[in-house]
Design a protein around this motif. Structure first.
Motif, short mmCIF file in Angstrom:
data_model
loop_
_atom_site.label_atom_id
_atom_site.label_comp_id
_atom_site.label_asym_id
_atom_site.label_seq_id
_atom_site.Cartn_x
_atom_site.Cartn_y
_atom_site.Cartn_z
N LEU A 56 0.83 -1.21 0.00
CA LEU A 56 0.00 0.00 0.00
C LEU A 56 0.86 1.25 0.00
N SER A 57 1.89 1.24 0.81
CA SER A 57 2.78 2.39 0.90
C SER A 57 3.40 2.71 -0.47
N GLU A 58 3.84 1.67 -1.16
CA GLU A 58 4.46 1.86 -2.47
C GLU A 58 3.46 2.30 -3.53
N VAL A 59 2.33 1.64 -3.59
CA VAL A 59 1.34 1.92 -4.63
C VAL A 59 0.71 3.30 -4.45
N LEU A 60 0.42 3.67 -3.21
CA LEU A 60 -0.25 4.94 -2.95
C LEU A 60 0.73 6.09 -2.71
N CYS A 61 2.04 5.78 -2.77
CA CYS A 61 3.08 6.80 -2.58
C CYS A 61 2.91 7.54 -1.26
N VAL A 62 2.72 6.76 -0.20
CA VAL A 62 2.51 7.30 1.13
C VAL A 62 3.48 6.60 2.06
N GLY A 63 4.00 7.33 3.04
CA GLY A 63 4.94 6.74 4.00
C GLY A 63 4.30 5.61 4.80
N LYS A 64 5.16 4.69 5.26
CA LYS A 64 4.66 3.53 6.00
C LYS A 64 3.95 3.93 7.29
N SER A 65 4.41 4.99 7.95
CA SER A 65 3.74 5.41 9.19
C SER A 65 2.33 5.94 8.88
N SER A 66 2.18 6.62 7.74
CA SER A 66 0.85 7.10 7.34
C SER A 66 -0.07 5.94 7.02
N ILE A 67 0.46 4.92 6.36
CA ILE A 67 -0.35 3.74 6.03
C ILE A 67 -0.77 3.05 7.32
N THR A 68 0.13 2.94 8.28
CA THR A 68 -0.21 2.30 9.56
C THR A 68 -1.37 3.04 10.23
N ALA A 69 -1.33 4.35 10.22
CA ALA A 69 -2.40 5.15 10.83
C ALA A 69 -3.71 4.95 10.07
N LEU A 70 -3.66 4.96 8.73
CA LEU A 70 -4.88 4.76 7.92
C LEU A 70 -5.47 3.38 8.19
N VAL A 71 -4.61 2.37 8.19
CA VAL A 71 -5.07 0.99 8.40
C VAL A 71 -5.69 0.84 9.78
N THR A 72 -5.06 1.42 10.79
CA THR A 72 -5.59 1.32 12.16
C THR A 72 -6.99 1.93 12.23
N ARG A 73 -7.18 3.08 11.61
CA ARG A 73 -8.51 3.72 11.61
C ARG A 73 -9.54 2.84 10.89
N LEU A 74 -9.14 2.23 9.78
CA LEU A 74 -10.06 1.38 9.03
C LEU A 74 -10.38 0.09 9.79
N VAL A 75 -9.42 -0.44 10.51
CA VAL A 75 -9.67 -1.62 11.36
C VAL A 75 -10.63 -1.22 12.48
N ASP A 76 -10.39 -0.07 13.11
CA ASP A 76 -11.26 0.41 14.18
C ASP A 76 -12.70 0.63 13.70
N LYS A 77 -12.86 1.03 12.43
CA LYS A 77 -14.19 1.24 11.86
C LYS A 77 -14.85 -0.07 11.42
N GLY A 78 -14.10 -1.17 11.51
CA GLY A 78 -14.63 -2.47 11.12
C GLY A 78 -14.65 -2.68 9.61
N LEU A 79 -13.81 -1.95 8.88
CA LEU A 79 -13.78 -2.07 7.42
C LEU A 79 -12.65 -2.96 6.93
N LEU A 80 -11.61 -3.12 7.74
CA LEU A 80 -10.46 -3.95 7.39
C LEU A 80 -10.16 -4.92 8.52
N ILE A 81 -9.53 -6.03 8.14
CA ILE A 81 -8.99 -6.95 9.14
C ILE A 81 -7.53 -7.22 8.79
N ARG A 82 -6.75 -7.54 9.80
CA ARG A 82 -5.38 -7.99 9.61
C ARG A 82 -5.39 -9.50 9.78
N LYS A 83 -4.68 -10.19 8.88
CA LYS A 83 -4.61 -11.65 9.01
C LYS A 83 -3.26 -12.14 8.55
N GLU A 84 -2.84 -13.29 9.08
CA GLU A 84 -1.56 -13.86 8.69
C GLU A 84 -1.66 -14.44 7.29
#
Length: 150
Positions: A56-84
């Motif tokens: 995501l960081s590479e494709v969207l040209c966004v820093g990894k810390s920004s992606i982490t924050a975006l992903v965390t918000r989306l997980v908190d909203k119930g829109l994304l899940i993290r899985k192995e």
């Protein structure tokens, strides 16, 4: 004779104006469900089935810390899940939940309706030429990004 500087200036001017206006119109379609950046994340993951934060960081040209924050918000909203990853347990994949898929589809539909009102002002051949040219530019930019990351 073509004046490259003049063409670059025209491109920069119109690209800035069009991108700002389209982004503003798209933000209106989000209806406070997600931000434009969050929508970019869920739309990309929807198109791929799953993704890693690094991808995501590479494709969207966004820093990894920004992606982490975006992903965390989306997980908190119930829109994304993290899985192995099934093949490599060290890799964490991001995937959409059912709610994430539903919101993505609803927003895509609203944006498609919005953009079609503008696209309908052009002949089909003009639209295809524009899209083909824009895709060619995107490919050139992606090739350059890949060559710099190797």
């Amino acid at each position: 004779m073509v004046n490259i500087k003049e063409l670059v200036d025209r491109y920069q001017s119109i690209s800035y104006m069009v991108n700002r206006r389209i982004n503003a119109l798209m933000r209106d379609q989000l209806q406070e469900e997600v931000t434009l950046d969050q929508f970019s994340v869920i739309r990309y993951i929807d198109s791929q089935g799953a993704s890693t934060s690094t991808e995501l960081s590479e494709v969207l040209c966004v820093g990894k810390s920004s992606i982490t924050a975006l992903v965390t918000r989306l997980v908190d909203k119930g829109l994304l899940i993290r899985k192995e990853d099934e093949h490599d347990r060290r890799v964490i994949l991001l995937a959409l939940t059912e709610k994430g898929v539903e919101i993505c589809r609803a927003i895509e539909e609203r944006i498609a309706q919005l953009l079609s009102t503008y696209i309908n002002h052009f002949e089909p051949e003009e639209v295809l030429n524009f899209i083909n040219t824009y895709e060619k530019l995107a490919q050139l930019l992606d090739n350059e990004r890949r060559s710099h990351s190797e």
